[in-house]
Design an enzyme around this catalytic site. Structure first.
Site, PDB file in Angstrom:
ATOM      1  N   GLU A  48       3.563  80.047   8.130  1.00 55.56           N
ATOM      2  CA  GLU A  48       2.581  80.473   9.125  1.00 55.56           C
ATOM      3  C   GLU A  48       2.643  81.989   9.277  1.00 55.56           C
ATOM      4  OE1 GLU A  48       1.403  79.413  13.726  1.00 55.56           O
ATOM      5  OE2 GLU A  48       3.510  79.847  13.263  1.00 55.56           O
ATOM      6  N   TRP A  49       1.517  82.665   9.040  1.00 50.49           N
ATOM      7  CA  TRP A  49       1.446  84.102   9.281  1.00 50.49           C
ATOM      8  C   TRP A  49       0.933  84.330  10.690  1.00 50.49           C
ATOM      9  CZ3 TRP A  49      -2.505  87.992   6.768  1.00 50.49           C
ATOM     10  CH2 TRP A  49      -2.201  89.290   7.214  1.00 50.49           C
ATOM     11  N   ARG A  50       1.799  84.887  11.541  1.00 49.78           N
ATOM     12  CA  ARG A  50       1.436  85.208  12.919  1.00 49.78           C
ATOM     13  C   ARG A  50       0.763  86.575  12.944  1.00 49.78           C
ATOM     14  NH1 ARG A  50       3.970  82.967  17.378  1.00 49.78           N
ATOM     15  NH2 ARG A  50       2.904  84.680  18.431  1.00 49.78           N
ATOM     16  N   ARG A  89      -2.054  84.362  18.113  1.00 49.47           N
ATOM     17  CA  ARG A  89      -1.771  83.898  19.467  1.00 49.47           C
ATOM     18  C   ARG A  89      -1.961  85.033  20.463  1.00 49.47           C
ATOM     19  NH1 ARG A  89      -1.867  79.281  18.547  1.00 49.47           N
ATOM     20  NH2 ARG A  89      -0.302  78.021  17.503  1.00 49.47           N
ATOM     21  N   GLU A  93      -0.766  82.494  25.182  1.00 53.23           N
ATOM     22  CA  GLU A  93      -0.389  81.408  24.274  1.00 53.23           C
ATOM     23  C   GLU A  93       0.955  81.681  23.607  1.00 53.23           C
ATOM     24  OE1 GLU A  93      -5.146  81.065  23.201  1.00 53.23           O
ATOM     25  OE2 GLU A  93      -3.723  81.793  21.711  1.00 53.23           O
ATOM     26  N   HIS A 156      -0.921  74.801  24.126  1.00 51.63           N
ATOM     27  CA  HIS A 156       0.409  75.240  24.550  1.00 51.63           C
ATOM     28  C   HIS A 156       0.503  75.217  26.073  1.00 51.63           C
ATOM     29  CE1 HIS A 156       0.317  76.846  20.449  1.00 51.63           C
ATOM     30  NE2 HIS A 156       1.632  76.869  20.512  1.00 51.63           N
ATOM     31  N   LYS A 183      -2.339  69.717  17.604  1.00 55.84           N
ATOM     32  CA  LYS A 183      -0.975  70.164  17.908  1.00 55.84           C
ATOM     33  C   LYS A 183      -0.833  70.403  19.410  1.00 55.84           C
ATOM     34  CE  LYS A 183       2.015  74.215  17.623  1.00 55.84           C
ATOM     35  NZ  LYS A 183       2.098  75.630  17.200  1.00 55.84           N
ATOM     36  N   ARG A 225      12.030  68.400  17.642  1.00 58.33           N
ATOM     37  CA  ARG A 225      11.833  69.136  16.394  1.00 58.33           C
ATOM     38  C   ARG A 225      12.538  68.459  15.216  1.00 58.33           C
ATOM     39  NH1 ARG A 225       9.752  74.276  17.305  1.00 58.33           N
ATOM     40  NH2 ARG A 225       9.804  75.012  19.466  1.00 58.33           N
ATOM     41  N   GLN A 248      13.160  77.177  18.837  1.00 62.81           N
ATOM     42  CA  GLN A 248      12.981  77.029  17.391  1.00 62.81           C
ATOM     43  C   GLN A 248      14.336  77.162  16.689  1.00 62.81           C
ATOM     44  OE1 GLN A 248      10.362  79.726  14.773  1.00 62.81           O
ATOM     45  NE2 GLN A 248       8.936  78.389  15.842  1.00 62.81           N
TER      46      GLN A 248
END
Length: 263
Positions: A48-50, A89, A93, A156, A183, A225, A248
């Site tokens: 995932e590229w934020r 984001r 978020e 979220h 999600k 998770r 995480q």
């Protein structure tokens, strides 16, 4: 009839062991490519590229241009075997950029339409928060469908955990809006909040309408998770360096635990 699985770049979501998604960030291309190198060493097939953490001081149009200019290099760095999820984001978020709904849609649609030399899309999935303007969400979903790019529809809650029935409603509503991969990520205040998230995930998995992601954040929710397969979630997020969300875990640890906890 909807398929119970979703395949992106040869990665099948919703079948067998949940996939690990590793986020990458970086203020500039040098930092970003350092994070991409770490992601390539991690046991993850989706990155995932934020983009909210890229070119942070840039205005909206300048930021969009910088993201789209960097996108071919990101795709090349990942190689052909890893899928690319592109995400932005806002601070509300859990991210680092404020952006109007129409500007967010313009960024995501620009990324969806960006092509490799052979005409294939450069991104495999894009994330859009489904609480944003419904028209913007639908525009992104329509553009993605035309390019066979998958849409992650996100919700979220950094303040708490909705009731179990409400989480089910959110996940089903995201799919109705056009999300291929609904999600939810919520914040537990006690163990029963984690149970609410896991129960909702099981209920939605029983719909067999397609894969979804269900995450309880923070240390209290860490079990969600690593026990994702038992409770019907198709993927989990893990770090290859700096974490991008509360609770995480390291990707290597998550990979081992997913194997140990397989039902």
């Amino acid at each position: 009839m909807a398929s119970p699985t979703l395949t992106v770049r040869g990665v099948e979501l919703g079948a067998g062991r949940p996939e690990i998604i590793v986020p990458v960030a970086g203020d500039d291309e040098a930092a970003l490519h350092g994070h991409l190198a770490a992601a390539r060493r991690a046991p993850a097939r989706i990155v995932e590229w934020r983009t909210d953490r890229f070119a942070r001081g840039a205005g909206t149009a300048e930021h969009r241009a910088a993201v789209l200019a960097a996108l071919p290099g990101v795709r090349e760095a990942l190689g052909q075997e890893r899928a690319l999820l592109l995400t932005l984001r806002t601070s509300a978020e859990g991210g680092d950029r404020e952006i109007a709904d129409e500007d967010l849609a313009a960024l995501l649609i620009g990324a969806i339409r960006a092509s490799a030399p052979d005409g294939a899309p450069l991104v495999d999935l894009v994330d859009v928060e489904t609480a944003r303007d419904a028209g913007a969400v639908r525009a992104v979903a329509e553009a993605a469908r035309a390019r066979v790019v998958a849409v992650v529809g996100s919700f979220h809650d950094f303040a708490g955990t909705p009731e179990e029935a409400r989480i089910v409603e959110i996940l089903r509503g995201q799919r109705a809006l056009g999300a291929d991969l609904p999600k939810v990520a919520v914040t537990p205040r006690d163990p029963r909040d984690v149970l609410a998230l896991l129960g909702a995930s099981l209920t939605v998995a029983a719909d067999a309408a397609g894969p979804h992601l269900a995450i309880s954040m923070g240390s209290l929710g860490a079990v969600s998770r690593v026990a994702a397969e038992t409770f019907g979630s198709a993927a989990t997020f893990a770090s290859a360096g700096e974490a991008s969300a509360p609770g995480q875990l390291d990707a290597e640890d998550v990979s081992r635990l997913l194997d140990l906890l397989r039902p």
